[in-house]
Design a protein around this motif. Structure first.
Motif, PDB file in Angstrom:
ATOM      1  N   ALA A  39     -19.043  31.102  46.222  1.00 52.13           N
ATOM      2  CA  ALA A  39     -18.290  30.013  46.863  1.00 52.13           C
ATOM      3  C   ALA A  39     -16.847  30.446  47.012  1.00 52.13           C
ATOM      4  CB  ALA A  39     -18.376  28.736  46.026  1.00 52.13           C
ATOM      5  N   LEU A  40     -16.190  29.948  48.046  1.00 53.30           N
ATOM      6  CA  LEU A  40     -14.759  30.154  48.265  1.00 53.30           C
ATOM      7  C   LEU A  40     -14.105  28.787  48.299  1.00 53.30           C
ATOM      8  CD1 LEU A  40     -14.839  32.819  51.124  1.00 53.30           C
ATOM      9  CD2 LEU A  40     -14.384  33.212  48.687  1.00 53.30           C
ATOM     10  N   THR A  41     -12.978  28.639  47.585  1.00 58.00           N
ATOM     11  CA  THR A  41     -12.303  27.346  47.528  1.00 58.00           C
ATOM     12  C   THR A  41     -10.800  27.524  47.672  1.00 58.00           C
ATOM     13  OG1 THR A  41     -12.049  27.392  45.110  1.00 58.00           O
ATOM     14  CG2 THR A  41     -14.093  26.434  45.977  1.00 58.00           C
ATOM     15  N   ASP A  42     -10.141  26.473  48.124  1.00 60.86           N
ATOM     16  CA  ASP A  42      -8.677  26.438  48.148  1.00 60.86           C
ATOM     17  C   ASP A  42      -8.211  26.356  46.696  1.00 60.86           C
ATOM     18  OD1 ASP A  42      -5.957  25.283  48.177  1.00 60.86           O
ATOM     19  OD2 ASP A  42      -6.316  24.929  50.315  1.00 60.86           O
ATOM     20  N   ALA A  43      -7.310  27.228  46.311  1.00 60.10           N
ATOM     21  CA  ALA A  43      -6.874  27.301  44.907  1.00 60.10           C
ATOM     22  C   ALA A  43      -6.217  26.014  44.421  1.00 60.10           C
ATOM     23  CB  ALA A  43      -5.918  28.477  44.723  1.00 60.10           C
ATOM     24  N   ARG A  44      -5.726  25.186  45.338  1.00 60.28           N
ATOM     25  CA  ARG A  44      -5.086  23.922  44.944  1.00 60.28           C
ATOM     26  C   ARG A  44      -6.089  22.820  44.660  1.00 60.28           C
ATOM     27  NH1 ARG A  44      -1.642  23.466  50.270  1.00 60.28           N
ATOM     28  NH2 ARG A  44      -3.739  24.007  50.936  1.00 60.28           N
ATOM     29  N   ASN A  45      -7.344  23.039  45.013  1.00 60.67           N
ATOM     30  CA  ASN A  45      -8.366  22.009  44.863  1.00 60.67           C
ATOM     31  C   ASN A  45      -8.981  22.098  43.461  1.00 60.67           C
ATOM     32  OD1 ASN A  45     -10.483  20.211  45.093  1.00 60.67           O
ATOM     33  ND2 ASN A  45     -11.133  20.938  47.100  1.00 60.67           N
ATOM     34  N   GLU A  46      -8.274  21.568  42.492  1.00 59.86           N
ATOM     35  CA  GLU A  46      -8.715  21.640  41.093  1.00 59.86           C
ATOM     36  C   GLU A  46     -10.043  20.921  40.841  1.00 59.86           C
ATOM     37  OE1 GLU A  46      -9.226  22.820  37.390  1.00 59.86           O
ATOM     38  OE2 GLU A  46      -7.746  23.672  38.768  1.00 59.86           O
ATOM     39  N   PRO A  47     -10.317  19.771  41.477  1.00 59.64           N
ATOM     40  CA  PRO A  47     -11.631  19.150  41.238  1.00 59.64           C
ATOM     41  C   PRO A  47     -12.812  20.045  41.612  1.00 59.64           C
ATOM     42  CG  PRO A  47     -10.135  17.540  42.166  1.00 59.64           C
ATOM     43  CD  PRO A  47      -9.430  18.878  42.244  1.00 59.64           C
ATOM     44  N   VAL A  48     -12.704  20.801  42.707  1.00 56.93           N
ATOM     45  CA  VAL A  48     -13.818  21.669  43.075  1.00 56.93           C
ATOM     46  C   VAL A  48     -13.881  22.889  42.155  1.00 56.93           C
ATOM     47  CG1 VAL A  48     -12.837  23.173  44.881  1.00 56.93           C
ATOM     48  CG2 VAL A  48     -15.184  22.390  45.069  1.00 56.93           C
ATOM     49  N   PHE A  81     -20.543  28.804  37.442  1.00 60.38           N
ATOM     50  CA  PHE A  81     -19.982  29.886  38.258  1.00 60.38           C
ATOM     51  C   PHE A  81     -18.768  30.458  37.539  1.00 60.38           C
ATOM     52  CE2 PHE A  81     -22.656  27.952  41.284  1.00 60.38           C
ATOM     53  CZ  PHE A  81     -22.687  28.664  42.469  1.00 60.38           C
ATOM     54  N   ARG A  82     -18.557  31.741  37.686  1.00 60.64           N
ATOM     55  CA  ARG A  82     -17.369  32.368  37.118  1.00 60.64           C
ATOM     56  C   ARG A  82     -16.334  32.531  38.225  1.00 60.64           C
ATOM     57  NH1 ARG A  82     -20.924  35.636  36.198  1.00 60.64           N
ATOM     58  NH2 ARG A  82     -21.465  36.983  37.893  1.00 60.64           N
ATOM     59  N   HIS A  83     -15.072  32.431  37.846  1.00 57.67           N
ATOM     60  CA  HIS A  83     -13.973  32.675  38.780  1.00 57.67           C
ATOM     61  C   HIS A  83     -13.839  34.181  38.895  1.00 57.67           C
ATOM     62  CE1 HIS A  83      -9.585  32.922  39.827  1.00 57.67           C
ATOM     63  NE2 HIS A  83     -10.064  32.124  40.766  1.00 57.67           N
ATOM     64  N   GLU A  84     -14.063  34.713  40.090  1.00 58.69           N
ATOM     65  CA  GLU A  84     -14.055  36.166  40.251  1.00 58.69           C
ATOM     66  C   GLU A  84     -12.796  36.710  40.908  1.00 58.69           C
ATOM     67  OE1 GLU A  84     -18.558  37.691  40.077  1.00 58.69           O
ATOM     68  OE2 GLU A  84     -17.785  37.381  42.102  1.00 58.69           O
ATOM     69  N   GLY A  85     -12.027  35.843  41.528  1.00 59.08           N
ATOM     70  CA  GLY A  85     -10.833  36.379  42.151  1.00 59.08           C
ATOM     71  C   GLY A  85      -9.986  35.347  42.845  1.00 59.08           C
ATOM     72  N   ARG A  86      -8.787  35.759  43.165  1.00 64.70           N
ATOM     73  CA  ARG A  86      -7.833  34.921  43.876  1.00 64.70           C
ATOM     74  C   ARG A  86      -7.141  35.777  44.917  1.00 64.70           C
ATOM     75  NH1 ARG A  86      -4.229  30.589  40.946  1.00 64.70           N
ATOM     76  NH2 ARG A  86      -6.144  29.459  41.386  1.00 64.70           N
ATOM     77  N   ALA A  87      -7.234  35.372  46.162  1.00 68.29           N
ATOM     78  CA  ALA A  87      -6.557  36.039  47.270  1.00 68.29           C
ATOM     79  C   ALA A  87      -5.351  35.169  47.645  1.00 68.29           C
ATOM     80  CB  ALA A  87      -7.502  36.221  48.445  1.00 68.29           C
ATOM     81  N   GLY A 106      -1.535  25.110  59.503  1.00 66.61           N
ATOM     82  CA  GLY A 106      -0.126  25.423  59.640  1.00 66.61           C
ATOM     83  C   GLY A 106       0.521  26.012  58.405  1.00 66.61           C
ATOM     84  N   GLU A 107      -0.306  26.480  57.465  1.00 65.87           N
ATOM     85  CA  GLU A 107       0.251  27.081  56.250  1.00 65.87           C
ATOM     86  C   GLU A 107      -0.697  28.147  55.716  1.00 65.87           C
ATOM     87  OE1 GLU A 107       0.428  24.448  52.822  1.00 65.87           O
ATOM     88  OE2 GLU A 107      -1.307  23.348  53.545  1.00 65.87           O
ATOM     89  N   TRP A 108      -0.132  29.065  54.930  1.00 69.27           N
ATOM     90  CA  TRP A 108      -0.939  30.052  54.222  1.00 69.27           C
ATOM     91  C   TRP A 108      -1.500  29.399  52.974  1.00 69.27           C
ATOM     92  CZ3 TRP A 108      -2.593  34.243  56.384  1.00 69.27           C
ATOM     93  CH2 TRP A 108      -1.859  34.827  57.407  1.00 69.27           C
ATOM     94  N   THR A 109      -2.799  29.575  52.771  1.00 68.96           N
ATOM     95  CA  THR A 109      -3.427  29.024  51.578  1.00 68.96           C
ATOM     96  C   THR A 109      -4.014  30.155  50.735  1.00 68.96           C
ATOM     97  OG1 THR A 109      -5.518  28.660  52.736  1.00 68.96           O
ATOM     98  CG2 THR A 109      -3.960  26.830  52.693  1.00 68.96           C
ATOM     99  N   THR A 110      -4.069  29.894  49.446  1.00 67.59           N
ATOM    100  CA  THR A 110      -4.626  30.838  48.488  1.00 67.59           C
ATOM    101  C   THR A 110      -6.086  30.478  48.247  1.00 67.59           C
ATOM    102  OG1 THR A 110      -2.470  31.239  47.516  1.00 67.59           O
ATOM    103  CG2 THR A 110      -4.379  31.708  46.119  1.00 67.59           C
ATOM    104  N   VAL A 111      -6.954  31.491  48.226  1.00 64.31           N
ATOM    105  CA  VAL A 111      -8.394  31.283  48.156  1.00 64.31           C
ATOM    106  C   VAL A 111      -8.942  31.840  46.842  1.00 64.31           C
ATOM    107  CG1 VAL A 111     -10.602  31.803  49.274  1.00 64.31           C
ATOM    108  CG2 VAL A 111      -8.554  31.419  50.670  1.00 64.31           C
ATOM    109  N   ASP A 112      -9.704  31.010  46.139  1.00 63.74           N
ATOM    110  CA  ASP A 112     -10.399  31.439  44.929  1.00 63.74           C
ATOM    111  C   ASP A 112     -11.848  31.754  45.266  1.00 63.74           C
ATOM    112  OD1 ASP A 112      -8.254  31.204  43.186  1.00 63.74           O
ATOM    113  OD2 ASP A 112      -8.764  29.167  42.580  1.00 63.74           O
ATOM    114  N   SER A 113     -12.397  32.777  44.623  1.00 64.66           N
ATOM    115  CA  SER A 113     -13.809  33.114  44.803  1.00 64.66           C
ATOM    116  C   SER A 113     -14.557  32.877  43.492  1.00 64.66           C
ATOM    117  CB  SER A 113     -13.974  34.559  45.281  1.00 64.66           C
ATOM    118  OG  SER A 113     -13.412  35.464  44.366  1.00 64.66           O
TER     119      SER A 113
END
Length: 183
Positions: A133-142, A151-157, A165-172
């Motif tokens: 799964a890929l999620t927006d890093a700001r979305n703490e509930p997900v 699921f394990r957190h495998e990375g952050r881009a 209209g903005e750059w977002t950080t993605v968690d995998s």
């Protein structure tokens, strides 16, 4: 091939179809829902019609297709949202998952229940090797949701996705079929 419906104690999961269009569009237009997704609040009925007409009837391993699976209340059939599954074409037996619930359905455990049922079917029915799964890093509930599912957190881009209209950080996130179920 997955066989639908998938049933849980409170939910029925079946692929979305044209009869779901209006409810589907309604929750996709909610600002607090669209904020975390790849669409905007101007999601239209034409957008929904194109998505629904193009999607397969079931999950086909290795197809590269996405399938939107409606999450419905067993009591009355109300569409609460959907879980999505992407059968990766470039990696055998690998599936990316996603979830979208209308704001009224959030916070009741439906996402956990629906994703668990879908993951059970992918691992048990299709022999999935890996779920991601890929999620927006700001979305703490997900993030809590995927942790709760094992699921394990495998990375952050960092600032890797231009959206809204903005750059977002993605968690995998990921879990191996051999590790499922963890909880």
């Amino acid at each position: 091939m997955l066989t639908f419906p998938l049933r849980t104690e409170r939910l029925d999961l079946t692929p979305l179809d044209a009869t779901d269009r209006d409810a589907f569009v309604a929750y996709r237009r909610e600002p607090d829902v669209a904020r975390w997704q790849s669409w905007t609040t101007d999601y239209s009925t034409a957008d929904a019609d194109r998505l629904l007409a193009a999607q397969p009837a079931t999950v086909v391993p290795g197809s590269g297709d996405w399938l939107q699976v409606g999450v419905r209340a067993r009591t009355d059939g109300t569409l609460l949202g959907d879980v999505a599954v992407h059968a990766l074409a470039e990696q055998p037996d690998t599936y990316e998952l996603g979830v979208t619930l209308g704001s009224a359905a959030q916070g009741h455990g439906y996402a956990t229940e629906a994703l668990r049922a879908l993951a059970d079917a992918l691992v048990g029915g299709l022999g999935a090797h890996r779920l991601t799964a890929l999620t927006d890093a700001r979305n703490e509930p997900v993030a809590r949701l995927f942790r709760r599912l094992g699921f394990r957190h495998e990375g952050r881009a960092v600032e890797a996705d231009w959206f809204g209209g903005e750059w977002t950080t993605v968690d995998s996130w990921a879990v191996l079929g051999a590790e499922w179920p963890r909880v």
